[in-house]
Design an enzyme around this catalytic site. Structure first.
Site, PDB file in Angstrom:
ATOM      1  N   ARG A   1      37.425  38.972  36.156  1.00  0.00           N
ATOM      2  CA  ARG A   1      38.161  39.199  37.387  1.00  0.00           C
ATOM      3  C   ARG A   1      39.442  38.364  37.369  1.00  0.00           C
ATOM      4  O   ARG A   1      39.470  37.277  36.787  1.00  0.00           O
ATOM      5  CB  ARG A   1      37.326  38.804  38.610  1.00  0.00           C
ATOM      6  CG  ARG A   1      37.997  39.220  39.914  1.00  0.00           C
ATOM      7  CD  ARG A   1      37.422  38.548  41.130  1.00  0.00           C
ATOM      8  NE  ARG A   1      38.167  38.951  42.324  1.00  0.00           N
ATOM      9  CZ  ARG A   1      38.122  38.337  43.489  1.00  0.00           C
ATOM     10  NH1 ARG A   1      37.370  37.265  43.633  1.00  0.00           N
ATOM     11  NH2 ARG A   1      38.833  38.762  44.505  1.00  0.00           N
ATOM     12  N   HIS A   2      40.492  38.865  38.015  1.00  0.00           N
ATOM     13  CA  HIS A   2      41.772  38.162  38.066  1.00  0.00           C
ATOM     14  C   HIS A   2      41.655  36.833  38.813  1.00  0.00           C
ATOM     15  O   HIS A   2      40.662  36.550  39.489  1.00  0.00           O
ATOM     16  CB  HIS A   2      42.828  39.042  38.747  1.00  0.00           C
ATOM     17  CG  HIS A   2      42.446  39.450  40.149  1.00  0.00           C
ATOM     18  ND1 HIS A   2      42.519  38.598  41.228  1.00  0.00           N
ATOM     19  CD2 HIS A   2      41.955  40.622  40.626  1.00  0.00           C
ATOM     20  CE1 HIS A   2      42.109  39.216  42.317  1.00  0.00           C
ATOM     21  NE2 HIS A   2      41.751  40.449  41.985  1.00  0.00           N
TER      22      HIS A   2
ATOM     23  N   HIS B   1      39.398  43.803  38.403  1.00  0.00           N
ATOM     24  CA  HIS B   1      39.038  43.322  39.734  1.00  0.00           C
ATOM     25  C   HIS B   1      37.552  42.982  39.759  1.00  0.00           C
ATOM     26  O   HIS B   1      36.803  43.327  38.841  1.00  0.00           O
ATOM     27  CB  HIS B   1      39.388  44.388  40.760  1.00  0.00           C
ATOM     28  CG  HIS B   1      40.797  44.896  40.601  1.00  0.00           C
ATOM     29  ND1 HIS B   1      41.865  44.362  41.282  1.00  0.00           N
ATOM     30  CD2 HIS B   1      41.310  45.864  39.792  1.00  0.00           C
ATOM     31  CE1 HIS B   1      42.976  44.980  40.920  1.00  0.00           C
ATOM     32  NE2 HIS B   1      42.670  45.903  40.014  1.00  0.00           N
TER      33      HIS B   1
END
Length: 622
Positions: free
Chosen positions: A364-365, A550
């Site tokens: 995930r970012h 995401h």
């Protein structure tokens, strides 16, 4: 047993019961502790020392259940020791690494001799006497070796004990049940079914072959001393989830629990309505108090981690051990142990039965600006003439140029300064782990591309490896603000801003095909199609494929590879909300197009919040 014999046996047992003394209890009473709480503390600590019981009482001073007459639950297990145990523990570790956690990992290698039963705190000492008597009765007939036969089914793998040995072991269990009934007034149900030592239970069917291969590496003929062990657990938390604190936490509010690294917390997942996102309500194993706990300060623990070992009875077997010392812990044959330790490396190689082809790292970012400063973040950093400035150090030092200026950042926010730091820290950890990324795929969202850039920089691969911008990895569009897809940076804009993107990469799912407010079914189908495309584009033996996307991708992009159906939409939403910045999943290919989840190559990243500070609030009015 005849009536007269039973009466005589009961009379003798009562006389022996009267001879048992309780020096630990007397010491606690002398300290001023009430008898019922002193007995409770002794039962909860295994009656090992007065100091442990006294410390338990100190920590449970505010425990609202301290005066409740709730006894512990007890169980009797037959446990292997020595070289066989080492081999089984190696299987435990390797099966978890290759196939993920299953129900067997919740406990330790053992054979269940009786179901859990209750015993009043003041009578636990009599259970110890029952264990000794039962062991002494069958010691001479206990088998010198216990043959173990491997049994496998679609959801179970374990060793069955042959009938000849099992009969003696069952006799021991029945003797213990009879002695416990007379001495401690306990109702104990000995195991009468097939005696077995579970290796794996409730695992995915496609892991069966792998687990069988690992189990065949266990040398069943290794020397072993079998030990009967009496364990207890707190019956109130049998159906609770157990968490282990990773870090110290100092409560900020009265309704929060203080945590020390290593503390255990009991959590009832059905009673979390009052807990806000990122928090759980739990009961401390150390203090008995109830309160809120930051979930990202914890990890999932095993069911047996909070169990207490009370007493053991060791059956001396083979390798020249003296059976007269069976009441005590008998040392193993160290010469044999040394020779086995020298061959540990070869055993490890035997357990490594699978050749990993490809690996998939889904990340995930990092922390995004609007996550900290809210929906109005852009107004906070814009001047009257539409230029960017930095109102807080957690805003990035600059923004890349893009069409329509700052406006297009509103629904495509950048990383915060902390998000950049998180990404670099993760890249640094990946470098230390020795991992090398062979392919880098990325959602077209700016925060994901920035995360990929900073990870590659720390890996020293920012120049050699291009980022493949994949629109199929974009967030579920139903969760995006507005009725249209956000204006995302073009490849030309990204290249101009010094992002090393692959301008020649062409996706089968172009950006124009993204539909606003897509259904959940359409979203999971998009992710499944995208993953098939990515895996097909990265040939076998190609190393590590990295996906920066995401939080939702950790689930939606891995389940297709694992041949798992989409998660229920409500479960999916709850799961994604708990995934932190730089949270990651790691999959490995164990056979061609057969994947399984394994431990990520680096540890988790956990940190606390840091609220805004206004120095003017410290100036007193004159």
């Amino acid at each position: 047993m005849a009536t007269k014999e039973t009466q005589l046996y009961t009379k003798i047992s009562k006389k022996l019961k009267d001879q048992i003394t309780f020096p630990f209890l007397e010491a606690l009473l002398a300290m001023g502790f009430p008898a019922h709480t002193a007995q409770k503390a002794l039962a909860a600590t295994g009656r090992r020392t007065v100091e442990e019981a006294s410390e338990w009482l100190h920590f449970h001073y505010n425990d609202p259940s301290l005066d409740d007459p709730i006894p512990q639950e007890y169980a009797l297990y037959l446990c292997p020791t020595g070289p066989l145990l080492e081999n089984l523990q190696e299987f435990w570790r390797e099966s978890k690494r290759q196939c993920g956690k299953n129900r067997a990992h919740e406990t330790f290698p053992h054979v269940t001799l009786c179901d859990f039963f209750t015993c009043e705190d003041q009578k636990v000492e009599y259970l110890y006497e029952a264990l000794k008597r039962a062991g002494d009765k069958i010691l001479s007939s206990f088998p010198s070796t216990i043959p173990l036969n491997l049994h496998s089914s679609i959801s179970y793998l374990g060793f069955f004990i042959s009938d000849s040995s099992a009969d003696v072991i069952r006799e021991f269990a029945m003797n213990f049940a009879a002695e416990a009934s007379i001495l401690a007034d306990c109702i104990v149900k000995p195991c009468t079914k097939q005696l077995h030592l579970t290796l794996a239970h409730k695992f995915y069917p496609h892991h069966q072959k792998t687990l069988e291969q690992l189990a065949k590496s266990i040398n069943q003929l290794q020397s072993c001393q079998w030990t009967a062990a009496l364990y207890s657990r707190d019956m109130r938390f049998v159906h609770y989830q157990t968490l282990r604190a990773l870090f110290q936490y100092k409560p900020q509010n009265m309704d929060e629990l203080m945590l020390t690294a290593g503390d255990y917390i009991f959590v009832d997942r059905t009673q979390q309505a009052e807990a806000s996102e990122g928090w759980v309500i739990g009961i401390s194993h150390r203090t008995g108090c109830r309160g809120f706990v930051p979930e990202n300060y914890t990890e999932r623990a095993n069911e047996s981690d909070t169990w207490v070992k009370h007493r053991t009875y060791t059956f001396s077997l083979a390798i020249g051990l003296d059976s007269k010392n069976s009441e005590h812990s008998i040392p193993m044959n160290y010469k044999l142990h040394h020779s086995l330790m020298t061959t540990k490396a070869s055993k490890m190689q035997t357990l490594q039965v699978l050749t990993h082809r490809r690996s998939l790292l889904v990340v995930r970012h990092g922390e995004r600006v609007d996550q900290i400063f809210g929906k109005s973040w852009l107004q906070q950093c814009s001047t009257i003439d539409g230029k960017y400035y930095r109102p807080d150090m957690n805003f990035p030092s600059n923004l890349p140029e893009r069409k329509n200026g700052l406006k297009n950042f509103e629904n495509d926010p950048p990383l915060s300064s902390c998000g950049i730091f998180q990404s670099k820290l993760t890249g640094e950890a990946l470098l230390d782990s020795g991992i090398k990324i062979n392919y880098m795929y990325c959602s077209p969202a700016l925060r994901c591309i920035q995360t990929a850039k900073y990870i590659l920089e720390e890996l020293k691969q920012e120049k050699s490896l291009k980022i493949r911008v994949e629109p199929g990895l974009f967030e579920w569009t139903k969760w995006e603000i507005g009725e249209t897809i956000p204006a995302l940076m073009t490849l030309a804009e990204l290249t101009k801003a010094k992002y090393n993107v692959d301008v020649d990469y062409r996706s089968e799912f172009p950006l124009s095909s993204l539909m606003p407010s897509e259904s959940y079914d359409d979203y999971v189908k998009r992710c499944s199609m995208t993953m098939k495309q990515i895996v097909a584009a990265c040939p076998g033996e190609s190393g590590v494929i990295s996906i920066i996307s995401h939080g939702s991708a950790l689930d939606s992009c891995t389940r297709p590879l694992l041949d798992l159906p989409p998660r229920d939409i409500s479960d999916f939403a709850q799961l994604v909300r708990k995934i932190p910045s730089l949270g990651m999943c790691f999959c490995e290919e164990v056979e061609e197009n057969k994947w399984q989840l394994n431990n990520p190559p680096v540890k988790t990243l956990t940190h606390g919040s840091n609220s805004a500070f206004n120095w003017r609030n410290w100036i007193q009015d004159c």
